[in-house]
Write an enzyme that holds these catalytic residues in place. Sequence first.
Site, mmCIF file in Angstrom:
data_model
loop_
_atom_site.group_PDB
_atom_site.id
_atom_site.type_symbol
_atom_site.label_atom_id
_atom_site.label_comp_id
_atom_site.label_asym_id
_atom_site.label_seq_id
_atom_site.Cartn_x
_atom_site.Cartn_y
_atom_site.Cartn_z
ATOM 1 N N HIS A 126 -3.102 -8.030 15.350
ATOM 2 C CA HIS A 126 -2.322 -7.877 14.117
ATOM 3 C C HIS A 126 -3.110 -7.184 13.021
ATOM 4 C CE1 HIS A 126 -4.748 -11.002 12.397
ATOM 5 N NE2 HIS A 126 -3.924 -11.316 11.423
ATOM 6 N N ALA A 181 -7.505 -5.928 11.733
ATOM 7 C CA ALA A 181 -8.930 -5.834 12.040
ATOM 8 C C ALA A 181 -9.518 -7.207 12.351
ATOM 9 C CB ALA A 181 -9.673 -5.187 10.875
ATOM 10 N N HIS A 211 3.767 -11.313 12.803
ATOM 11 C CA HIS A 211 2.555 -11.588 13.574
ATOM 12 C C HIS A 211 2.088 -13.042 13.498
ATOM 13 C CE1 HIS A 211 0.459 -9.525 9.889
ATOM 14 N NE2 HIS A 211 0.456 -10.828 9.679
ATOM 15 N N GLU A 268 0.807 -1.215 0.000
ATOM 16 C CA GLU A 268 0.000 0.000 0.000
ATOM 17 C C GLU A 268 0.845 1.273 0.000
ATOM 18 O OE1 GLU A 268 -4.194 -1.398 2.066
ATOM 19 O OE2 GLU A 268 -2.753 -0.284 3.297
#
Length: 397
Positions: free
Chosen positions: A326, A328, A270, A166
Amino acid sequence: MSYVEVPGAKVPIRMWTDPASVEDVALQQLQNVATLPWIKGLAVMPDVHYGKGATVGSVIAMQGAVCPAAVGVDIGCGMSAVKTSLTANDLPGDLSRLRSKIEQAIPVGRGMHDDAVDPGRLHGFGTSAWDDFWSRFDGIADAVKFRQDRATKQMGTLGSGNHFIEFCLDESGAVWLMLHSGSRNIGKELADHHIGVAQKLPHNQGIIDRDLAVFIADTPQMAAYRNDLFWAQEYAKYNRSIMMGLFQDVVRKEFKKAKVTFEPVISCHHNYVSEERYDGMDLLVTRKGAIRAGSGDFGIIPGSMGTGSYIVKGLGNTASFNSASHGAGRRMSRNAAKKRFSTKDLEEQTRGVECRKDSGVVDEIPGAYKPIEQVMDQQSDLVQVVAKLKQVICVKG
């Protein structure tokens, strides 16, 4: 919020969410984990949801044992992010070219590089331990050694599923680069191999769920797993480092006049195992869908492909074994998301983000995930927010 404690067979289950909001199958998994003879603690993050064997969003502390399914099959999966000197004002109105350049530089899905990436050509990439890392490939399980060619060519690639790259803006308008990936196919094959070995061991024949099979300290099987586990975690970290190097190269070329600079990269696993000490005990702590959030530790907690993400600093809450969520966390399965949502829904929920909006990524639609703001509210005693990011480009596998 602080945690809610739910009784478990061997240890209490500390939950940073309302137990009533957790799906029944995930609650049963947590209760199953709490029956393991070696367990010393179990912390549940607000993004908790059902997973194979152990729930995603769980932190399991054991003494003298480790459960491969409590790490997950994408060993070392995690996040990297870096703040740049660019601002929103530097960005072009049409971001499609930039997204295309990122996709050209970094293979996605099942793709791989035609030739292994030479890290020496990446700006600022430290290569001092690179040869030593690959020399240790000869020491991993024989069952996966034939995958070396693929492993070298997949180094520096994204993968599929919920992995992403991103281009983000923080609330001050600064540009951040962020990505999420793990140990690719080699990590999955090592995990599958060792889970299969563990399930056949005599001490695992009586446990409540065969997917919770463990390795016990001071056994050759544990030694073999630890060797391969830590190697795969290192592979995942290198994979993200090389992708970030390739990503930064794209940004330097596309914004040549701006002479872009980058702050130090923040990186965190994670899905991994760590040797840590609590209450005078040396424990093996597995975080499956959780990050380390020790006092001052920087971490990354992403939302979905159309919502915000957070850069955080850990508060060192030992009740959670110094951990935080880690991301949502899914609130519905991939199949359920495909049945419920359409490409039109995806277009609506990712409005303003330059990304894929086709049927191949409907299962990653924001509506399939828990609200990231709610997740952050539930762990205010675990982390403090350093920056809130919003993506403007999202590359999916």
